[in-house]
Every structure is written in C-alpha cells, then in structure tokens.
Write a protein that holds these residues in place. Structure first.
Motif, PDB file in Angstrom:
ATOM      1  N   HIS A 441      13.377  -0.801  15.259  1.00 27.49           N
ATOM      2  CA  HIS A 441      12.351  -1.142  14.266  1.00 27.49           C
ATOM      3  C   HIS A 441      11.635   0.114  13.792  1.00 27.49           C
ATOM      4  CE1 HIS A 441      12.974  -5.344  15.015  1.00 27.49           C
ATOM      5  NE2 HIS A 441      12.829  -5.147  16.310  1.00 27.49           N
ATOM      6  N   VAL A 442      11.301   0.991  14.754  1.00 20.29           N
ATOM      7  CA  VAL A 442      10.636   2.237  14.373  1.00 20.29           C
ATOM      8  C   VAL A 442      11.588   3.082  13.523  1.00 20.29           C
ATOM      9  CG1 VAL A 442       9.630   4.372  15.246  1.00 20.29           C
ATOM     10  CG2 VAL A 442       9.126   2.219  16.384  1.00 20.29           C
ATOM     11  N   ALA A 443      12.854   3.056  13.873  1.00 19.55           N
ATOM     12  CA  ALA A 443      13.829   3.869  13.132  1.00 19.55           C
ATOM     13  C   ALA A 443      13.925   3.443  11.677  1.00 19.55           C
ATOM     14  CB  ALA A 443      15.198   3.767  13.796  1.00 19.55           C
ATOM     15  N   GLN A 444      13.631   2.172  11.419  1.00 26.23           N
ATOM     16  CA  GLN A 444      13.772   1.680  10.047  1.00 26.23           C
ATOM     17  C   GLN A 444      12.479   1.737   9.249  1.00 26.23           C
ATOM     18  OE1 GLN A 444      15.405  -2.150  10.821  1.00 26.23           O
ATOM     19  NE2 GLN A 444      17.327  -1.253  11.539  1.00 26.23           N
ATOM     20  N   LEU A 445      11.438   2.292   9.825  1.00 30.40           N
ATOM     21  CA  LEU A 445      10.160   2.350   9.112  1.00 30.40           C
ATOM     22  C   LEU A 445      10.270   3.228   7.871  1.00 30.40           C
ATOM     23  CD1 LEU A 445       7.584   2.758  12.004  1.00 30.40           C
ATOM     24  CD2 LEU A 445       7.831   0.821  10.494  1.00 30.40           C
ATOM     25  N   THR A 446       9.535   2.843   6.840  1.00 27.02           N
ATOM     26  CA  THR A 446       9.450   3.702   5.658  1.00 27.02           C
ATOM     27  C   THR A 446       8.042   4.256   5.576  1.00 27.02           C
ATOM     28  OG1 THR A 446       8.929   1.723   4.407  1.00 27.02           O
ATOM     29  CG2 THR A 446      11.200   2.520   4.289  1.00 27.02           C
ATOM     30  N   ASP A 447       7.946   5.492   5.088  1.00 30.20           N
ATOM     31  CA  ASP A 447       6.633   6.136   5.043  1.00 30.20           C
ATOM     32  C   ASP A 447       5.751   5.449   4.000  1.00 30.20           C
ATOM     33  OD1 ASP A 447       4.640   7.852   5.741  1.00 30.20           O
ATOM     34  OD2 ASP A 447       5.790   9.684   5.411  1.00 30.20           O
ATOM     35  N   ILE A 448       4.473   5.809   4.013  1.00 23.21           N
ATOM     36  CA  ILE A 448       3.505   5.136   3.138  1.00 23.21           C
ATOM     37  C   ILE A 448       3.853   5.335   1.666  1.00 23.21           C
ATOM     38  CG2 ILE A 448       1.530   5.018   4.645  1.00 23.21           C
ATOM     39  CD1 ILE A 448       0.636   7.723   3.679  1.00 23.21           C
ATOM     40  N   ASN A 449       3.532   4.316   0.878  1.00 21.68           N
ATOM     41  CA  ASN A 449       3.761   4.404  -0.560  1.00 21.68           C
ATOM     42  C   ASN A 449       2.524   4.980  -1.249  1.00 21.68           C
ATOM     43  OD1 ASN A 449       1.863   2.332  -0.826  1.00 21.68           O
ATOM     44  ND2 ASN A 449       3.440   0.749  -0.638  1.00 21.68           N
ATOM     45  N   GLY A 450       2.587   5.076  -2.573  1.00 20.14           N
ATOM     46  CA  GLY A 450       1.500   5.695  -3.322  1.00 20.14           C
ATOM     47  C   GLY A 450       0.163   4.988  -3.134  1.00 20.14           C
ATOM     48  N   ARG A 451       0.196   3.662  -3.123  1.00 24.19           N
ATOM     49  CA  ARG A 451      -1.060   2.913  -2.968  1.00 24.19           C
ATOM     50  C   ARG A 451      -1.674   3.169  -1.590  1.00 24.19           C
ATOM     51  NH1 ARG A 451      -1.972  -1.836  -0.523  1.00 24.19           N
ATOM     52  NH2 ARG A 451       0.246  -2.062  -0.144  1.00 24.19           N
ATOM     53  N   GLU A 452      -0.831   3.148  -0.573  1.00 20.93           N
ATOM     54  CA  GLU A 452      -1.344   3.400   0.780  1.00 20.93           C
ATOM     55  C   GLU A 452      -1.854   4.830   0.906  1.00 20.93           C
ATOM     56  OE1 GLU A 452       1.526   0.292   3.224  1.00 20.93           O
ATOM     57  OE2 GLU A 452       2.301   2.210   2.581  1.00 20.93           O
ATOM     58  N   PHE A 453      -1.104   5.740   0.280  1.00 21.27           N
ATOM     59  CA  PHE A 453      -1.544   7.134   0.292  1.00 21.27           C
ATOM     60  C   PHE A 453      -2.917   7.247  -0.352  1.00 21.27           C
ATOM     61  CE2 PHE A 453      -1.822  11.503  -1.113  1.00 21.27           C
ATOM     62  CZ  PHE A 453      -1.259  12.198  -0.060  1.00 21.27           C
ATOM     63  N   LEU A 454      -3.109   6.489  -1.437  1.00 25.82           N
ATOM     64  CA  LEU A 454      -4.380   6.562  -2.162  1.00 25.82           C
ATOM     65  C   LEU A 454      -5.543   6.128  -1.266  1.00 25.82           C
ATOM     66  CD1 LEU A 454      -5.851   6.981  -4.882  1.00 25.82           C
ATOM     67  CD2 LEU A 454      -5.477   4.545  -5.311  1.00 25.82           C
ATOM     68  N   PHE A 455      -5.418   4.941  -0.649  1.00 26.05           N
ATOM     69  CA  PHE A 455      -6.619   4.511   0.093  1.00 26.05           C
ATOM     70  C   PHE A 455      -6.811   5.281   1.400  1.00 26.05           C
ATOM     71  CE2 PHE A 455      -3.785   0.763   1.210  1.00 26.05           C
ATOM     72  CZ  PHE A 455      -3.718   0.964   2.574  1.00 26.05           C
ATOM     73  N   LEU A 456      -5.707   5.691   2.022  1.00 28.85           N
ATOM     74  CA  LEU A 456      -5.893   6.527   3.226  1.00 28.85           C
ATOM     75  C   LEU A 456      -6.433   7.897   2.836  1.00 28.85           C
ATOM     76  CD1 LEU A 456      -2.746   5.652   5.369  1.00 28.85           C
ATOM     77  CD2 LEU A 456      -5.085   4.862   5.667  1.00 28.85           C
ATOM     78  N   GLY A 457      -5.953   8.413   1.698  1.00 25.15           N
ATOM     79  CA  GLY A 457      -6.417   9.723   1.243  1.00 25.15           C
ATOM     80  C   GLY A 457      -7.895   9.707   0.914  1.00 25.15           C
ATOM     81  N   VAL A 458      -8.342   8.644   0.254  1.00 20.85           N
ATOM     82  CA  VAL A 458      -9.769   8.546  -0.080  1.00 20.85           C
ATOM     83  C   VAL A 458     -10.602   8.487   1.198  1.00 20.85           C
ATOM     84  CG1 VAL A 458     -11.488   7.017  -1.077  1.00 20.85           C
ATOM     85  CG2 VAL A 458      -9.410   7.518  -2.344  1.00 20.85           C
ATOM     86  N   MET A 459     -10.135   7.710   2.155  1.00 23.69           N
ATOM     87  CA  MET A 459     -10.872   7.637   3.425  1.00 23.69           C
ATOM     88  C   MET A 459     -10.877   8.996   4.121  1.00 23.69           C
ATOM     89  SD  MET A 459     -12.145   4.691   3.685  1.00 23.69           S
ATOM     90  CE  MET A 459     -12.389   3.646   5.099  1.00 23.69           C
TER      91      MET A 459
END
Lengths: 493, 665
Positions: A441-459
């Motif tokens: 399951h971990v092997a199949q993870l995809t990294d954060i998308n633009g929207r997730e990057f946006l809210f994590l980046g703002v935080m």
C-alpha cells in the motif's frame, strides 16, 4: 456600512453564505457548491482583515463595538466587540475555514453542499463566540456551535461516531448547565445585566467567586480539554472527518481557554488566585501525564489528539501563573496550536485519503513514495515538538520562561515537554515517514497534488512566519493582557 | 558594502544556497546544487575573513537586526555580537564547511539524494553561524536547536536504514534532555536578570552571585551555580559529555562528510563555545566549574578507552572526538576558556581531516569500514596516507603539530588549577594522552601499514557506508581530486595553526574583550610567564611526560598491530571482563534502552490503560451513564400507572410533611 459592522459581517457573512451554498448545491453537480463555499470563506476572511489592520494596539478597551437591543424584557442585547485577545481568534478562525474548505474539496463526494455549509456556519458561530460581549449572546453561539460539529461527526464521521458523539454530549451537558446557572446568578447579582463587561466590574464575595469559578471551570475545562475531563477528545477526533478534526483542534479547543480569559479570570479574580494552585497542578498533569500517554498511541489521530491536550496544558498553565509573558505565551500557544495541530490533522487526512488507515503500524517509509508530503510532515512534526523558528516554539518558550519566573519546579515540569513532545512526535514520524517501504500500500502511494500542496504550503508559511516573527501577534495583545492582569491582581475584595 | 550588511551576508549566503538547492534541486540539477551551495559558503568564508580583519582592527559590534518578540518587559531580538571569540568560530565553521562542501562532490557523487545533502549541509552552516554570532540567548537557542535539527536530518540521511533512523531519533532525544536543562537555565536568567541579551546579563553577573535560590526547602543554593549547571547540561547534550554522550557514536550512521563537519569539527563544539561565551557567569561559581571539570575529565578518559577496541574506522574517530571534547571541557572547568577555544580550533582542523581521510579510505576500499580488513593502504592511497599521518600526529599532540600546542596547554592549565576535582582531571588528561596515542596509531597502522587484508572482507551490508557493495576484491585506489584536495587544505592548518596562533590566542590579549577569567584563576597567567616562543615550547615538549606517554602509546600500538599481531587476541582473552565492558560501551545504551525508553513506554501504557480507560472512562464517564440508567430504572418502578401506589405515596408524603411541620421549632 461594512466598516461599521465588521464583526457582524464576520459572523453572518459565512452563515448566510452557507445558506446560499445549500441552495445552490446539488448531489449531481457538486462543483458550484465547492467554488461558492471557497468564495464565501475567502470573503469571510477578507472582512476580518480590517479588524487587524484597523486595531488600535494602544487601547485595552473593546474595539469595533456594535450594540443593538435584542430581547429587551431580559435586558439581553446584541453587543459585539473585540479586544487584543479575541481579535486574533476571529482572524485565525476565518483563515482556518478557507483551509478546511480546500481540504474537503475532493475528499467529500457525498452531500458536498451540506458539508461545506456546515463548516461555514460553524465558522460564523465561532466568530460570534469570540465577538460577543453579552453573556446570553455568547451562550447562544457557544451552544449553537456544537450543532454543526455534531452533524459533521455524525454525517461524515467514522464507524464509531455514535459513541464519540454520546461521550461528547455527556461531557458538555453538565458543563453547559452549570455555566447557565452561573450566568443567571450573575444576571441577578448585577441588577439585571448580561453585559460581560459590567460583570467584570461587579464586586463579589470570595465564596460566590469560588462557586462561579468552579461552575465556569466545568464548562471550560471540558472544552479545553483539561485533565481529567479530556477523554472525549481522542474519540471525537478519531471519528471526525479531516475537516472536523482540523476545526476541532484549531478553533473549538480554544473556546474553553478563551472562556477563562473572558469569564473566569475577570469575573472571579480572587477565586482565580485562590484556586491557581489546583489549576497549575491540572495543567502540569496535562503536560506530563498526557505526554506519556501520547507516546504509546497506535492511532495517529489519537496521538495528535493527546498531543493537543498536552499543548493546551501549556495554555492553562500560562493563564494561571499570572505574569505577562506567561499569559501572552499561552495566547501565542493557542494560535500556534491552531496552525500546527490543524496542519498535523491535515497531514493525517492526506495519508488517510490514500490508505484508509490511521494506524501507525500500517505505515512505514512514506518518504520513499511521497517525498514532498514527507517534507511537510516533518516540518509540522518539528513545530509540534517546539523547534525554534516554528510557531510551536514561541508559545512554549514564553510559558516556560513565565513558569520558571513563577516557580522553578513549575518551569521544570513544564519544560519536560521538550523531551516528551519530541519523543512522541518524532517516534511517530520515524515509524510512519522513515524507513524502507513497509508494504504494498505504501509502495503505491502517490505524492500530494497541487491542491494539497497549496493548503499544506499555506500552513507551513504560517508556522514558519509566526516562528520567525511573532512580534505582530504579541504586539496586538499587550494592552489587553496588561489590563486583564492588573484587573486580576487588584481583585474584587 | 558596510560591515553591518556583511554581518548579515555571513549567515544568509549559506541559507540562500540551502534554499535554492533544497527547493529547486530538480531545476538546477546536481552541479547547480553544488555550485550554488559552495558559492554561498565561500561567500560566508570570505566575509568572515573580512570581518576578522575588521575585528583585529578593533571594531567589535553588538547590535540587533530586528525585534523578534516583546513581552512582559523582556525584549527579545535577533542580533549579532561580533568579537574575537565570534570571529574565530566564524572562520572555523565557514572554512571547514567549505572543505566539506567540496569533498562532498566526490563522496556523494553517486547518491540519489545529492541536492538534498548539499541543501542540508548549507542549512547547517547557516544555523551554526547564527549560533556563534548571536548576541542573546534566544538566538543562541535557535541556532542550538537548528543545528540539532539538521544533525537529525543528516544522521537519518539514508532513511531506509533502520539503524540510521534509530540513531537520529536517539540523537535528537538525548540532545533534548540537554536542552531541557539549557532552557531552564535560560528561564532562570530571564527571571532574575530581566533580559536575555548577553551584555546586559553579564552586567548583572555580580548581582546574581550574591543571590540564592531554594530549590529544596531549607537548602539555599547559589543562584549563579544553579544557572551555570543548567546551562552546562545543555552543553553536555550538544557536546556529548558523559552521560549524555551516547548519541555521538551512533551518529556515525550519517554520511562521512557530516561526521566531519557536524559531529567532529563544529556542532559538537557548540557547547564548548557556549560555556566560553558565558565565562562571565561561570567564573562566579566554583561549584559549576568543578562540575564541568569532573564531567570533562570522565569523558576525556573513559571515552578514550572505548576508542581502543573499535573496529569501525568511523567509530574510532568518533570515540576520539568524544575524548577530545572531554579535553576541551576540562579546559573550561579549569577556567582556561581561551585554551578550550584554541583546542576547539586545532581539533576542528585535524579531526575534520581525520574524518574526511577516513571517508576517503572508505571510498578507496569500496565502502568497507572495518579496519581489520584494510592494511597496507599507504602505497595505494598516498595522499590520504600522508594527510592521515599529519592528522594522527596532531591528534596525539606530537610537538610542533597543531594538537601539541593546544593539548599541552590544557594539561598545563589543569596542573595549575585549584578548582576542586583538578587532581582527578589532571590524571585523566595525562592518562588520556597515552590512550589517544594508542588508539590513533592502532587505527593508523591497521589501515595504512602491515599486510594487505582488503580481500578478506566478509559480506556484511550493515557496515557499509553506502548501498552499493559490489567489487570487493578490487584493489584500493586513491580518491579523486575533489576528495583529496580538502584533505591537503586541512592538513596545512593541522600542521601549523598551533605554532602560529598559540601566542596571540593564549598569551596575547586576543580574547581579552570576549572572555573573562577571575583573578583567583591564574593558571594562564603562570603559563604566560613560562612561555617564550612556540618553537621553544615544542622543543621543551620533547622532554615532557605527555610526549613520553604519547610515544609509548604509539610504540605499544606498533608492537600489537605490526610487530606481534597475535598479542591483542591473547590480551583480550586474559582481560575478558574488561573487554566485554568496553565492547558494551559500559552498558549505557542497554540501560537507557531498558530504563528510559522502556520505562517511558510502560508508564505511558499504564497511565493510558489504568488512568484514561479504566478510571476516567470506565468509572466516571461510562459509570455516570450507567448511574443514570440505574436511577431511571429505579424511578420507573414508581411510574407503574396503578392508582393505589400513587395514593399510597401521597399519603406517606403528607405524613412526612406533617411530621416535619409539627416538629418545627
């Protein structure tokens, strides 16, 4: 018109916006509801900005005051106003609402409009809590804000949500009733006024103060939550959807602490002094006891929930050592915790959306497949562990300084958070983020998308910005905190 | 450009490099990442040189950049204190960092995390420079924690290895134990001085000395002693002093360049720097100095013993670093702060050299780190061999080499010190000379001389510094230019820096403005009277006890590992219990693992299960729910709907009320 009613707008704009979102929303095409909700949240945040920009930091009195009669028979009025303490929470709340809307963007697929509207309504109601200067108005907002949270947990929550909601209900019921009795008592004592500021000046004998303090304590301690009335929080967090957890941690936990500032301390200053030993002891238990409990959690949300309780222990500690750096540190800690705990829950949400598990044991080596996410997660974890240059450091540092000034041993136990906080946070990071890829399951993870990057980046910007330059935050609160401390020191006897 | 902007350039240039390489690593590529970070550090080094000259000309500086926070009368600023002590540290940090940056190009050439690594080491350089340039405790603490963070990230750089991510967590937590004390010390200073600015705090020093604090009822302690010991606990964490030393050997899990930069030359010396900076406070407390002295002496000797039995090339150097940090701490305890800084500086050069040389050996031997499977590398790796020899001679304090001047000065200062514990400390540092010489040349002989054993290496991936473990049997080879050039550039100061600097740093007035030594601590004044020139001191050194001990250590190493390689095994057999004790590192790791880590988990589980789940949830929450259910079940009995029961109840009620009414007073 807006300029004269900024506080009203900060309350009602999200609420009425939510009604429009509900009207627009349809299950077949959720897109308009999402966009509209985001616009409402942005507008709601924009109207709060002039509150900060136009705030006179030299004044300790209430600003942006709005007054209108409401229920005249009982002298209840629509009285709003903010001081240097509450204004920050209105800003924080309106800001977090944007983040929460973004976080629920794609994740929530069912009843999107209702989900978005619930958060907008809750945001407006909580602004109402922070802005109310009439006790009945406060009480109405205080109780009403629970309804959207019940709905959020109940409708979008996890499998065990009934137990969590039941526990939450049981805890808050007792507190709210005692608070209502206290409010009615104060109404009678003050000759028929629900104005909180009038109550601040109301002379009261010590035993009346103590009873009032204890009545308020039950209500607020549950909300904070303080040890030993904290056990509802981990359950509520576990069952709540990501957005619910974020609002719960970032804003709702602050309501109890805010209650101490607005009610307990100024209305019962002598009782606050008389009972400060107990309050400090409970706070330190929260820091140390909960720190150890957090260490052994196997569920990430529970771990962060326990970590929240420990961090809120710093807040109550800062309030009851009665020096300026301690109290301001506590307030800074409240805001910082809003960013940090909110961000931590967002991170867990990002992982949960992909893996549908919150258990630490199901993870391992996330950094291999989600390097960008891992960078954010480590940053927020470090903030949670109180690393300098993050917001998490500022409040803890100030409270520890205040605590050592108050009494060396108080500072000693408070400072254990340096070790415990790092231990439980980084041990989790080690098991979740680092290491070789643990399973398929971990092997199949995809990294954060633009929207997730946006809210994590703002935080992340908030966490770093506040850590590098906390001056603007404390600058606003000086006059109000100073006023409050002098008021508490003078007493009413 | 005026000097003020230059002060800002020093930390900000590496920070800019770190951000560019870290955030835009993909865009700028591998060479972009190393160029931009090397440029940043080179600018910092050049600016440090210019500032050094400016300070030499008498222009010290103390001022703020911006107000970070203001609360309760406490104004906390970000600002710089530029004085001789700062500039020494700035030069050491930026120079060693520059060497390590260059070296990394070669060492990490094949690593997929190339850009990330450069970003981290530049970020480290920024943090370390902020630490040494601080003019207040908050910024000091910021730098202190920030270097700890980067150390954490770098120890765990190869994050898929279980040992690496165990080591970095351990390092962070052990350091946090130290920081716990450090923070309390800062808190006491803030509480009693009303300021966290160095100059203002030092001005309050004499007042602090007259105050006492009652930590335990009825036992007042000198406030300044409590403060200094709290601060020193911080130094014990960062500078890996007994018993908080346990993290440093494990930190060798990180790539070798950072072992040189962070875990030998700079970060671990932050504690030494901090105590020197705080000399106006430490001088006021005999108790604190004595504590420092004893802790340092224990570290210097007992960590040296551990170095004698290690087989991992990096671990030998790591234990040697622990022991040398102990020497510096001893110097602090003997009030010879300038000597401590002097040894810090010489050690930074020769220990960075030894680590980087070890790294070169590791590359040359195709990622084998076990010195039992080396030998005879002298002819395969001539530059590495020669520079290692220079580093080893400097380390054992061979006359004329850099380490001789600093280490001999420490020994002399301790001999002249009257601080309680000085007798033990003198024994420890003098015995330590023999131990140092033995383990240094044990390693040197095993690696560079004797028969070639590189083809005997067993397959054991756990001991490899990098993932690739192909071609074991190939002959060792000399490392590329980017690797050996820094070795040469570090070997030069390891040779001459002591000779050149001892006079101005110890016996001139270079540190006069930065370091305070009380009149009762006159060791250095005595030494100044006896000192004539660097040349004569070295000549004199040949006839002294430390030299004899060092030569004996070398000779013993030669006997054991070149002449009679069968001897060590039989000695090991004879002294098996001692060997077991050393092999288990005095059982510190096992104890900590069992008592602290295990104990904390046990306590946490106990509080969670017994406190939260049984007591609070079980009895109070669910119990009150059950109580409500029970009461309502009871009440339900009375709502039977049968008239006679209601009537009966009413009659009873009326009866009770009447009785009460009639008996009213």
């Amino acid at each position: 018109m807006i300029a004269a009613h900024l506080l009203s707008f900060s309350i009602w704009l999200p609420i009425f916006g939510a009604l429009v979102v509900l009207a627009v929303g349809s299950d077949k095409n959720p897109a308009p509801a999402r966009v509209l909700a985001l616009l409402v949240a942005l507008a709601g945040f924009l109207v709060t900005l002039p509150l900060y920009a136009g705030f006179d930091v030299a004044k300790s009195s209430m600003q942006f005051v709005e007054a209108a009669p409401w229920i005249q028979n009982y002298n209840i009025s629509y009285l709003l106003g903010v001081d240097g303490i509450s204004v920050l929470f209105i800003l924080l709340n309106s800001f977090i609402t944007i983040v929460v809307i973004l976080a629920g963007w794609r994740v929530i697929e069912k009843r999107v409009a209702q989900y978005m509207a619930a958060f907008l309504i809750m945001s407006g109601l909580m602004n109402g809590i922070f802005a109310s200067l009439d006790a009945m108005l406060f009480y109405v907002f205080f109780e009403a804000s629970l309804i959207p949270m019940y709905i959020i947990i109940g409708a979008w929550g996890g499998p065990n949500r009934v137990y969590a909601a039941f526990k939450f209900f049981l805890y808050t019921l007792a507190g709210s009733l005692l608070m209502l009795i206290a409010l009615l008592y104060l109404f009678l004592q003050s000759g028929g006024s629900f104005n909180i500021l009038v109550w601040h000046a109301l002379p009261l004998p010590l035993n009346a103060q103590i009873l009032l303090f204890l009545a308020f304590l039950v209500a607020f301690a549950v909300k904070v939550p303080m040890w030993p009335v904290h056990t509802w929080l981990p359950d509520a967090h576990v069952e709540a959807p990501t957005g619910g957890s974020v609002v719960l941690a970032s804003i709702m936990l602050k309501l109890g602490a805010y209650g101490f500032i607005r009610f307990s301390l100024p209305i019962a200053p002598d009782a606050s002094h008389a009972l400060s030993g107990m309050m400090i002891a409970l706070s330190l238990i929260a820091v140390v006891y909960i720190g150890f409990v957090a260490l052994v959690q196997t569920d990430m949300k529970k771990l962060i929930a326990y970590s929240s309780i420990a961090h809120m222990g710093f807040v109550t500690l800062g309030f009851f050592i009665f020096n300026q750096i301690g109290m301001e540190g506590a307030l800074v800690q409240m805001i910082s915790h809003g960013f940090v705990a909110g961000a931590m829950f967002l991170c867990v949400g990002v992982m949960y959306d992909r893996m549908h598990s919150r258990m630490i044991a199901d993870y391992g080596g996330v950094v291999n497949t989600m390097p960008k996410f891992a960078a954010f997660f480590v940053l927020f974890a470090m903030a949670n562990a109180g690393l300098p240059a993050t917001s998490g450091f500022v409040g803890e540092f100030m409270v520890v300084l205040g605590a050592v000034k108050f009494n060396f041993w108080t500072g000693f136990f408070a400072a254990t958070t340096l070790i415990l906080g790092a231990a439980y946070t980084l041990w989790m990071v080690k098991r979740v983020v680092f290491g070789a890829v643990a399973n398929d399951h971990v092997a199949q993870l995809t990294d954060i998308n633009g929207r997730e990057f946006l809210f994590l980046g703002v935080m992340a910007l908030c966490v770093l910005g506040m850590g590098l330059y906390p001056f603007p935050f404390t600058d606003v609160m000086h006059a109000s905190v100073d006023h409050l401390l002098k008021h508490v020191a003078a007493g009413k006897l | 450009m005026d000097m003020h902007s230059l002060y800002l350039v020093v930390p900000l240039a590496p920070l800019a490099g770190a951000l560019l390489a870290g955030l835009f690593g993909k865009t700028i590529g591998r060479s972009g990442a190393h160029w931009v970070t090397i440029l940043g550090v080179a600018v910092a080094f050049a600016a440090s040189l210019a500032i050094f000259q400016d300070v030499q000309a008498g222009h010290s500086y103390n001022g703020s950049v911006y107000t970070w926070l203001e609360s309760g009368g406490l104004k906390l600023e970000v600002g710089f204190l530029i004085d001789p002590l700062t500039t020494v540290m700035m030069l050491v940090v930026s120079f060693v960092s520059l060497m390590v940056h260059i070296y990394t190009i070669g060492y990490m050439a094949e690593d997929p995390g190339y850009q990330r690594f450069f970003s981290y080491i530049s970020l480290f350089t920024f943090s370390m420079l902020m630490l040494v340039m601080a003019n207040n405790f908050v910024q000091l603490f910021f730098g202190w924690e920030a270097v700890g963070l980067v150390s954490y990230l770098l120890i765990g750089f190869w994050y898929t290895r279980p040992t690496a991510i165990h080591a970095n967590l351990k390092a962070f937590l052990v350091n946090r134990v130290g920081d716990f004390g450090f923070l309390l010390g800062i808190g006491l200073i803030a509480a009693y001085c009303g300021s966290l600015d160095y100059v203002q705090v030092f001005a309050k020093g004499p007042q602090l000395a007259s105050m006492s604090i009652e930590l335990f009822a009825g036992a007042p302690w000198m406030l300044v002693s409590v403060i200094c010991i709290c601060l020193f606990i911080g130094a014990m964490g960062k500078s890996a002093q007994f018993p908080l030393h346990v993290w440093l050997p494990d930190s060798m899990e990180g790539p070798t360049p950072i072992s040189a930069l962070i875990h030998a030359a700079t970060m671990v010396t932050a504690g030494i720097f901090m105590v020197s900076r705080m000399s106006p406070l430490f001088e006021l407390s005999e108790a604190a100095l004595s504590f420092v002295l004893v802790i340092g002496a224990i570290t210097a000797l007992f960590m040296g013993f551990l170095g004698m039995i290690q087989n991992d090339i990096k671990r030998v150097v790591a234990y040697s670093t622990l022991s040398q940090l102990g020497y510096m701490t001893v110097a602090l305890g003997a009030s010879a702060y300038s000597v401590a800084i002097f040894h810090l500086m010489t050690h930074a050069f020769f220990k960075a050299l030894l680590f980087l040389a070890a790294g070169s050996v590791i590359i040359g031997c195709h990622h084998n780190q076990d010195i039992r499977y080396m030998g005879g590398l002298k002819k395969h790796m001539p530059v590495t061999w020669l520079t290692s020899l220079v580093g080893s001679l400097a380390l054992i304090g061979f006359p004329f080499f850099a380490g001789f001047y600093s280490k001999d000065s420490i020994i002399e200062a301790v001999a002249l010190s009257h601080t309680p514990g000085a007798g033990f400390a003198y024994f420890a540092v003098i015995a330590g000379v023999f131990v140092t010489a033995f383990y240094s040349f044990r390693m040197y002989f095993l690696v560079f001389h004797g028969e070639e054993r590189y083809d005997q290496v067993p397959h054991d991936p756990a001991h490899h510094d990098q993932h690739h473990d192909a071609h074991h049997v190939q002959a060792p080879h000399e490392s590329p230019l980017v690797v050996w050039l820094p070795l040469v550039l570090l070997a030069i100061p390891s040779l001459v820096i002591g000779y050149l600097c001892i006079k101005p740093m110890l016996y001139g007035d270079y540190f006069a403005a930065a370091i305070v030594v009380g009149p009762e601590h006159h060791a250095l004044a005595h030494m100044k009277e006896e000192f004539h020139s660097s040349f004569l001191m070295a000549l004199h050194g040949f006839s002294q006890l430390p030299f004899i001990l060092a030569i004996s250590g070398v000779a013993l190493a030669w006997l054991f590992y070149l002449k009679r390689p069968d001897l060590p095994a039989s000695i090991k057999k004879t002294f098996q219990p001692i060997y077991t004790l050393l092999d288990n590192k005095y059982y510190f790791d096992k104890f900590n693992e069992w008592f602290f880590a295990g104990g904390a988990r046990l306590l946490g589980r106990g509080l969670w299960k017994a406190g939260d789940q049984v007591l609070i949830d079980g009895v109070l929450v669910n119990g009150s729910a059950k109580l409500v259910g029970w009461v309502s079940a009871l009440v339900r009995l009375y709502q039977s709907g049968q008239i006679y029961r209601y009537a009966f109840s009413m009659i009873i009620g009326v009866f009770v009320l009447l009785t009460l009414w009639m008996h009213r007073v």
